[in-house]
Enzyme design. Structure first.
Site, mmCIF file in Angstrom:
data_model
loop_
_atom_site.group_PDB
_atom_site.id
_atom_site.type_symbol
_atom_site.label_atom_id
_atom_site.label_comp_id
_atom_site.label_asym_id
_atom_site.label_seq_id
_atom_site.Cartn_x
_atom_site.Cartn_y
_atom_site.Cartn_z
ATOM 1 N N CYS A 129 0.812 -1.223 0.000
ATOM 2 C CA CYS A 129 0.000 0.000 0.000
ATOM 3 C C CYS A 129 0.849 1.279 0.000
ATOM 4 O O CYS A 129 0.515 2.252 -0.682
ATOM 5 C CB CYS A 129 -0.942 -0.002 1.195
ATOM 6 S SG CYS A 129 -0.155 -0.490 2.742
ATOM 7 N N HIS A 243 -3.022 6.436 4.248
ATOM 8 C CA HIS A 243 -1.586 6.666 4.444
ATOM 9 C C HIS A 243 -1.200 8.024 3.864
ATOM 10 O O HIS A 243 -1.680 8.414 2.799
ATOM 11 C CB HIS A 243 -0.765 5.614 3.683
ATOM 12 C CG HIS A 243 -0.774 4.254 4.296
ATOM 13 N ND1 HIS A 243 -1.395 3.947 5.488
ATOM 14 C CD2 HIS A 243 -0.193 3.075 3.880
ATOM 15 C CE1 HIS A 243 -1.211 2.664 5.763
ATOM 16 N NE2 HIS A 243 -0.493 2.112 4.803
#
Lengths: 334, 334
Positions: A129, A243
């Site tokens: 990710c 994130h």
């Protein structure tokens, strides 16, 4: 995925739930959706297009008749069941790190190397990710003016460690506010109002943790450029599902912030959020729930007087573009 | 400070409270302690060595008889009252950014350039908290092997914006957990489970915000080296009172992580927290309440194959070494 039987392995997990959501929201006319999980989760239900689907226990014969299997149940499950799914005739899109660096396995971000899907021998890997979040906006730049050096510091959400970690962050925070003791079980450290180095093992030789090593290795594989020098520092922050990353990169030739902005303006999967006057830049709260990677704070890296370096700040939904959405986009290209 | 009359300007603020705590905990035998604040806070009380001190309103004649004045009430108050305090015969240690870059004003971190205190003409400036946190561990390295390039990404706590910002983080987080609406008043963005670019104005020419510009300029002044190339990215994370920073630096000559560890082992104000096997590194929760800067994740920067670069992660209490403690240490050297 059109008219295909699709199986979701790890259907009750944080990414599994997003797989279902992505297929529904993108209006993909799958022929059937089969939800698979551990025996513990078998019998649970999930809504899908007005129907109620029941989760089945993952077994060796679960993939009979399945065309595409989306895996997100950890590396161990992928290593055991992905070959079984392939043998049964399914194409596997695997969100774990089990096969990512294998030679015969394409590691795909559709905006970057979607054409690599054609090389698959049954398994296509979905990248880490943090790697996806950085690479979607870096790719248009790298194509125009090759990136030679890349320094990334991450601000990673709980979701990468699963739904239980997200709940632990919420529970631990409430306990902190109430002045009650709280013992973390998923994370190795207290998460409420805290920041800590990513909870993966450290390579004793390099001093880099697994997450950082993934970002560094996967970047070179996806960009098909073994010469990019990369350093990543992966840090958990008390954020639920998106994130953020502080990125500094050095290009082969001089590059200006205007060039970067122009390249990113029309880049697929990228949204520029760079309002200096309004002090509005990428934030995980804004990135949550959307498929684009938000990019801002685009500016000359003042630590490199040569003019070859740019710094920027990005945010992307870890469960969507960082995981489920990217995998579903791969499956759509099959 | 021994046998001196000490005034604290901004005594009811987050840093002001820590000034009182530092003087008490360090057992400094001040002759008297005078607490000053705005008219709004006048009449409030604070405990000090078993006594109860009453906060007085800051006025033009507040500094009569005062030997040392510790200021932490914002740049505006410092600009107006520091010259008055100096005229009244006091030496000012100022925690604001008002005078930091002025030629005649020493900008001091005692572990680095305590000898500069002797140059003062009435005012000594306390550096920016993010600068102090990075520079205490970088100084021993810079002395041995000059730092030529420095890249910093911060993970900054609420405390830098004052006690009200800390309370807003707590209140906003509780509202989030309870599913209630919450309108931030101090911070420009929702802070609960979010991360955002530092809330200071962006220089339209450079694209860097004020906090970043302070870190870059103050580093060069404190190290007395105008040649260091620096880039800072300052980011707020939902943490109460300790700043963390991801730091990558390039030295003049090659440098190994063992050399860095050896230099930092005996460095004043530094504590190495670098347990790779136990995955235990600097965290703001651990740094809170202690005077040392915690340093860990010390490793070769893999983005620089020349071997001149190191990456590390640090954490330090923003209210203590980042503000009150550093100022009190300066005052002790007077």
């Amino acid at each position: 995925m059109k008219n295909k039987i699709v199986a979701i392995v790890g259907a009750t997990g944080a990414v599994g739930q997003e797989f279902i959501g992505c297929i529904e929201q993108r209006g993909i006319p799958v022929k059937g959706l089969k939800l698979l999980a551990s025996g513990r989760s078998a019998g649970k239900t999930a809504p899908f297009r007005g129907q109620t689907l029941t989760v089945e226990e993952l077994k060796d014969d679960s993939f009979d008749g399945v065309d595409i299997a989306l895996f997100s149940a950890g590396s161990g499950i992928s290593r055991r069941y992905a070959p079984i799914a392939v043998k049964a005739g399914a194409v596997v899109v695997d969100n774990s790190s089990a096969f990512r660096m294998d030679d015969g396995v394409p590691l795909v971000v559709p905006e970057i190397n979607g054409h690599r899907i054609a090389d698959h021998k049954g398994i296509i890997a979905n990248p880490n990710c943090s790697a996806i979040t950085a690479l979607v906006p870096l790719w248009p730049i790298h194509q125009k003016n090759p990136i030679r050096r890349l320094i990334i510091s991450t601000y990673q959400a709980a979701s990468g460690a699963g739904a239980a970690a997200m709940q632990e962050l919420l529970d631990g925070t409430r306990a902190f506010l109430d002045g009650k003791p709280f013992e973390p079980k998923i994370m190795p450290h207290p998460y409420a109002f805290n920041v800590f180095s990513h909870n993966t093992a450290i390579d004793p030789d390099t001093g880099y943790n697994d997450e950082e090593t993934k970002v560094m290795k996967e970047t070179r594989k996806i960009f098909e450029d073994e010469t990019i020098a990369i350093s990543a520092t992966c840090i958990r922050v008390p954020v639920l599902r998106a994130h953020s990353e502080s990125i500094t990169f050095t290009c082969d030739k001089p590059i200006s912030e205007d060039e970067v902005r122009a390249l990113l303006k029309s880049a697929p999967g990228v949204k520029i959020v760079d309002d200096r006057a309004g002090n509005y830049f990428p934030m995980p709260r804004d990135a949550s729930g959307q498929g684009d990677i938000l990019v801002g704070r685009i500016r000359k890296d003042l630590s490199d007087p040569s003019g070859h370096s740019i710094s920027m700040f990005v945010a992307g939904d870890q469960l969507l573009k960082g995981a489920a959405l990217n995998a579903v986009q791969i499956a759509e290209l099959l």
